[in-house]
Design a protein around this motif. Structure first.
Motif, PDB file in Angstrom:
ATOM      1  N   GLY A 151     -37.838 -10.874  -8.426  1.00  0.00           N
ATOM      2  CA  GLY A 151     -37.144 -12.093  -8.038  1.00  0.00           C
ATOM      3  C   GLY A 151     -35.645 -11.959  -8.241  1.00  0.00           C
ATOM      4  O   GLY A 151     -35.185 -11.317  -9.193  1.00  0.00           O
ATOM      5  N   LEU A 152     -34.854 -12.571  -7.340  1.00  0.00           N
ATOM      6  CA  LEU A 152     -33.396 -12.517  -7.401  1.00  0.00           C
ATOM      7  C   LEU A 152     -32.821 -13.920  -7.272  1.00  0.00           C
ATOM      8  O   LEU A 152     -33.292 -14.722  -6.458  1.00  0.00           O
ATOM      9  CB  LEU A 152     -32.828 -11.662  -6.262  1.00  0.00           C
ATOM     10  N   ARG A 153     -31.804 -14.230  -8.072  1.00  0.00           N
ATOM     11  CA  ARG A 153     -31.099 -15.503  -7.956  1.00  0.00           C
ATOM     12  C   ARG A 153     -29.751 -15.403  -8.664  1.00  0.00           C
ATOM     13  O   ARG A 153     -29.540 -14.529  -9.506  1.00  0.00           O
ATOM     14  CB  ARG A 153     -31.898 -16.665  -8.562  1.00  0.00           C
ATOM     15  N   PHE A 154     -28.842 -16.330  -8.307  1.00  0.00           N
ATOM     16  CA  PHE A 154     -27.617 -16.525  -9.077  1.00  0.00           C
ATOM     17  C   PHE A 154     -27.891 -17.567 -10.157  1.00  0.00           C
ATOM     18  O   PHE A 154     -28.609 -18.543  -9.926  1.00  0.00           O
ATOM     19  CB  PHE A 154     -26.482 -16.980  -8.169  1.00  0.00           C
ATOM     20  N   ARG A 170     -24.820  -5.508  -5.061  1.00  0.00           N
ATOM     21  CA  ARG A 170     -25.225  -4.218  -4.505  1.00  0.00           C
ATOM     22  C   ARG A 170     -26.301  -3.578  -5.378  1.00  0.00           C
ATOM     23  O   ARG A 170     -27.263  -2.985  -4.873  1.00  0.00           O
ATOM     24  CB  ARG A 170     -24.010  -3.312  -4.381  1.00  0.00           C
ATOM     25  N   GLN A 171     -26.170  -3.707  -6.689  1.00  0.00           N
ATOM     26  CA  GLN A 171     -27.193  -3.184  -7.593  1.00  0.00           C
ATOM     27  C   GLN A 171     -28.523  -3.900  -7.380  1.00  0.00           C
ATOM     28  O   GLN A 171     -29.593  -3.277  -7.442  1.00  0.00           O
ATOM     29  CB  GLN A 171     -26.719  -3.314  -9.036  1.00  0.00           C
ATOM     30  N   ALA A 172     -28.470  -5.206  -7.114  1.00  0.00           N
ATOM     31  CA  ALA A 172     -29.697  -5.952  -6.824  1.00  0.00           C
ATOM     32  C   ALA A 172     -30.318  -5.463  -5.524  1.00  0.00           C
ATOM     33  O   ALA A 172     -31.547  -5.308  -5.424  1.00  0.00           O
ATOM     34  CB  ALA A 172     -29.394  -7.443  -6.750  1.00  0.00           C
ATOM     35  N   GLN A 174     -32.046  -2.292  -6.142  1.00  0.00           N
ATOM     36  CA  GLN A 174     -33.297  -2.512  -6.879  1.00  0.00           C
ATOM     37  C   GLN A 174     -34.425  -2.885  -5.922  1.00  0.00           C
ATOM     38  O   GLN A 174     -35.571  -2.447  -6.073  1.00  0.00           O
ATOM     39  CB  GLN A 174     -33.092  -3.601  -7.930  1.00  0.00           C
ATOM     40  N   VAL A 175     -34.093  -3.700  -4.921  1.00  0.00           N
ATOM     41  CA  VAL A 175     -35.089  -4.081  -3.907  1.00  0.00           C
ATOM     42  C   VAL A 175     -35.525  -2.851  -3.115  1.00  0.00           C
ATOM     43  O   VAL A 175     -36.737  -2.605  -2.932  1.00  0.00           O
ATOM     44  CB  VAL A 175     -34.504  -5.146  -2.967  1.00  0.00           C
ATOM     45  N   LEU A 176     -34.563  -2.079  -2.641  1.00  0.00           N
ATOM     46  CA  LEU A 176     -34.906  -0.905  -1.840  1.00  0.00           C
ATOM     47  C   LEU A 176     -35.679   0.113  -2.662  1.00  0.00           C
ATOM     48  O   LEU A 176     -36.606   0.762  -2.154  1.00  0.00           O
ATOM     49  CB  LEU A 176     -33.628  -0.286  -1.269  1.00  0.00           C
ATOM     50  N   PHE A 220     -39.343  -0.869  -2.775  1.00  0.00           N
ATOM     51  CA  PHE A 220     -40.046  -0.495  -1.539  1.00  0.00           C
ATOM     52  C   PHE A 220     -40.304   1.006  -1.500  1.00  0.00           C
ATOM     53  O   PHE A 220     -41.382   1.443  -1.074  1.00  0.00           O
ATOM     54  CB  PHE A 220     -39.237  -0.927  -0.316  1.00  0.00           C
ATOM     55  N   ARG A 221     -39.347   1.792  -1.947  1.00  0.00           N
ATOM     56  CA  ARG A 221     -39.563   3.252  -1.968  1.00  0.00           C
ATOM     57  C   ARG A 221     -40.729   3.614  -2.885  1.00  0.00           C
ATOM     58  O   ARG A 221     -41.616   4.395  -2.506  1.00  0.00           O
ATOM     59  CB  ARG A 221     -38.295   3.963  -2.451  1.00  0.00           C
ATOM     60  N   ARG A 222     -40.723   3.060  -4.094  1.00  0.00           N
ATOM     61  CA  ARG A 222     -41.746   3.428  -5.081  1.00  0.00           C
ATOM     62  C   ARG A 222     -43.136   3.003  -4.636  1.00  0.00           C
ATOM     63  O   ARG A 222     -44.107   3.759  -4.785  1.00  0.00           O
ATOM     64  CB  ARG A 222     -41.440   2.783  -6.438  1.00  0.00           C
TER      65      ARG A 222
END
Length: 279
Positions: free
Chosen positions: A195-198, A255-257, A260-262, A265-267
């Motif tokens: 999950g991502l948020r400000f 950008r770090q977030a 983390q998302v990409l 998906f890779r893993r």
């Protein structure tokens, strides 16, 4: 950004149990369903989708509302055009019976269509399973889709439903108790929910992430960013981590977030050790 012709995407239509929506697709490899925020598939949503495609996935964008490719920034169409773009998308959502906006503890009806789309894309694209990412209005859809064992990488970007108009709504998310129990079981078996948020985002309140931690334990990875890390050129207060408020530069928190998302998906979808979905 100017309007995006989306010429590198194919345009199809998917129907399930009488519900039909357009679908944009691009790339090869395991499928990732990317669900846009209001006002729809903007150029910045399409840019993110291409980043998913470029790691080796087939990116699939359901066209649920709005005008695909249209830039909502007033610099593109003026303030009147920007208002028209947003109001049109909001009106489509409000009159549709596919979206549950206010009720806590309910899965929106459109999720059944999204699960069927993910199942079709898994069969079509192959790989160990499917990823799903929702934004704002659609953020919680990725969680509800994870009742299906084929969904291996759910990402919730600033999940904003149910609308945070009461304390109960702020401490919940748009998924039914039965669906949440299924997702909790899957988390006990190894599923990770990102999950991502400000931190200051009232549309995706901190109490919602606290609720997800209580329900899913360590399987929920909540990334909460300081508001001052958001792109200051964004049209609204800090909200859209991967699109409107992304600062796509090395070392930036947003950008770090994104990375983390990409990486998730890779893993889960691309590495040889990824565990295939059952059924």
């Amino acid at each position: 950004m100017p309007d995006d012709a989306l010429s590198d995407f194919t345009h199809e239509r998917f129907t399930h149990e009488g519900r039909a929506h357009g679908v944009l697709r691009s790339g090869t490899g395991p499928a990732v369903i990317v669900m846009a925020e209001i006002p729809g598939i903007t150029p910045k949503v399409a840019r993110f989708a291409r980043q998913v495609r470029d790691i080796g996935c087939t990116v699939v964008l359901p066209d649920l509302f709005g005008t695909a490719g249209r830039d909502p920034d007033p610099k593109a169409h003026g303030w009147a055009g920007a208002a028209k773009t947003g109001l049109r998308a909001a009106a489509q959502v409000c009159v549709s019976r596919e979206f549950t906006l206010l009720a806590a503890g309910r899965t929106s009806p459109v999720v059944g269509w999204l699960r069927a789309l993910a199942a079709q894309e898994h069969e079509r694209c192959g790989g160990p399973g499917v990823g799903a990412l929702g934004m704002c209005l659609t953020g919680g859809f990725a969680l509800a889709m994870a009742t299906d064992d084929r969904l291996l990488a759910p990402v919730l970007c600033q999940p904003s439903l149910p609308l945070a108009v009461t304390d109960r709504n702020r401490r919940s998310i748009d998924i039914s108790p039965d669906d949440l129990r299924t997702v909790r079981r899957r988390c006990e078996e190894g599923l990770t929910v990102l999950g991502l948020r400000f931190r200051g985002d009232r549309l995706a309140p901190g109490a919602r992430f606290a609720h997800l931690r209580e329900q899913l334990g360590d399987a929920f990875v909540g990334v909460e960013l300081d508001d001052d890390s958001a792109n200051p050129d964004g049209l609204l207060p800090p909200h859209s981590v991967l699109t409107e408020h992304l600062v796509d530069e090395p070392g930036q928190s947003t950008r770090q977030a994104l990375d983390q998302v990409l990486d998730l998906f890779r893993r889960r979808l691309l590495e040889p050790t990824a565990t295939p979905a059952s059924g």
